[in-house]
Design an enzyme around this catalytic site. Sequence first.
Site, PDB file in Angstrom:
ATOM      1  N   ASP A 198       0.844  -1.192   0.000  1.00 36.47           N
ATOM      2  CA  ASP A 198       0.000   0.000   0.000  1.00 36.47           C
ATOM      3  C   ASP A 198       0.880   1.242   0.000  1.00 36.47           C
ATOM      4  O   ASP A 198       0.441   2.317  -0.382  1.00 36.47           O
ATOM      5  CB  ASP A 198      -0.926  -0.015   1.213  1.00 36.47           C
ATOM      6  CG  ASP A 198      -1.983  -1.099   1.068  1.00 36.47           C
ATOM      7  OD1 ASP A 198      -2.979  -0.856   0.364  1.00 36.47           O
ATOM      8  OD2 ASP A 198      -1.804  -2.196   1.629  1.00 36.47           O
ATOM      9  N   ASN A 208       1.996  -2.849   4.218  1.00 42.35           N
ATOM     10  CA  ASN A 208       1.034  -3.737   3.564  1.00 42.35           C
ATOM     11  C   ASN A 208       0.123  -4.348   4.619  1.00 42.35           C
ATOM     12  O   ASN A 208       0.261  -4.081   5.815  1.00 42.35           O
ATOM     13  CB  ASN A 208       1.786  -4.833   2.785  1.00 42.35           C
ATOM     14  CG  ASN A 208       0.914  -5.502   1.734  1.00 42.35           C
ATOM     15  OD1 ASN A 208       0.181  -4.833   0.997  1.00 42.35           O
ATOM     16  ND2 ASN A 208       0.976  -6.822   1.661  1.00 42.35           N
ATOM     17  N   LYS A 209      -0.788  -5.170   4.163  1.00 44.26           N
ATOM     18  CA  LYS A 209      -1.766  -5.815   5.037  1.00 44.26           C
ATOM     19  C   LYS A 209      -1.074  -6.537   6.188  1.00 44.26           C
ATOM     20  O   LYS A 209      -0.043  -7.191   6.017  1.00 44.26           O
ATOM     21  CB  LYS A 209      -2.579  -6.809   4.204  1.00 44.26           C
ATOM     22  CG  LYS A 209      -3.640  -7.597   4.961  1.00 44.26           C
ATOM     23  CD  LYS A 209      -4.871  -6.767   5.225  1.00 44.26           C
ATOM     24  CE  LYS A 209      -5.970  -7.597   5.873  1.00 44.26           C
ATOM     25  NZ  LYS A 209      -6.714  -8.412   4.910  1.00 44.26           N
TER      26      LYS A 209
END
Length: 303
Positions: A198, A208-209
């Site tokens: 992201d 990121n996640k």
Amino acid sequence: MEERHYARRLKEIARDHRHGATELARMALDLLADFSRNNTLESTEVAMADLSRKAEELEKLRPSMAPIANLVRDWRANLDQQADQSLEYAGKAWAAYAEWLIENSREAVANTADNVCELVHEGMTIMTHSLISTLVSAFPQMSVIDDLQVIATESRPQNEGHWLCKVLSELKIPNQLVTDAQMVLAVQEADLVLVGADALMPDGSVVNKVGTHLLALAAKAYGIPVYVCCETFKRLPDETESIELEEMDPDELQAPSYPHTRVRNVYFEITPVNLLSGWVNEKGIVEFSVEAEEEPDAELQEA
């Protein structure tokens, strides 16, 4: 275009947990294009001020997602180039630039997907976490590779892995779906780990996640290479020292409610660059050096 329409679409972008950062950035640009094209304010100067305010609001809307801020900031910086034009002409020009940025982002994703395919060979097992738009674009090309397999995590709480396995099944790519808790066990079957982003920090660390850090740690322990797949417009400015990690509604977790229990639903985390083997973007593949945790690779600075 009415302000209430803008407020509604702004809220949709703020609450959207299904689409990735790049797709949300395109939604933000599309919103700005609509307002540019249909602006009914009294002058170009007033419209510029209004659109600049809206753009700044969008830039801050999803702090963990760099593409929104980066692409919208790029668009906002272009506003004053039409300062001497009529409102009708300026509006069309502003809308056209937003649409160009949208198309350019699509092209960057497609080129990144091409470069990701360079890492994948016959007989490989790939493992991934969360939903990566670049990989979704790359998998149709990979579907012709013999004996390719993919391991996908569920990626709770939205379970993006379920949708990814549907895509893979439609492409007839053999795949496994595992719970996030099985990451360490499942990664031992993999030859390559591909993760999305992201945002990319200046030193190459990836936002990121949640779960990406755990997967990278497990891969490192078993000597499995980890590449982050994302376009250059996801990289944060060099002066960035920290980033806000978004936390979502705890109700998504469907956890029991107890008087002394606090439920947290943090969506994003930072995975250090020393756990990553390299960065795949629209320009090619940047290999990270083993000293990357101390000093960014020279090629990363140029990318």
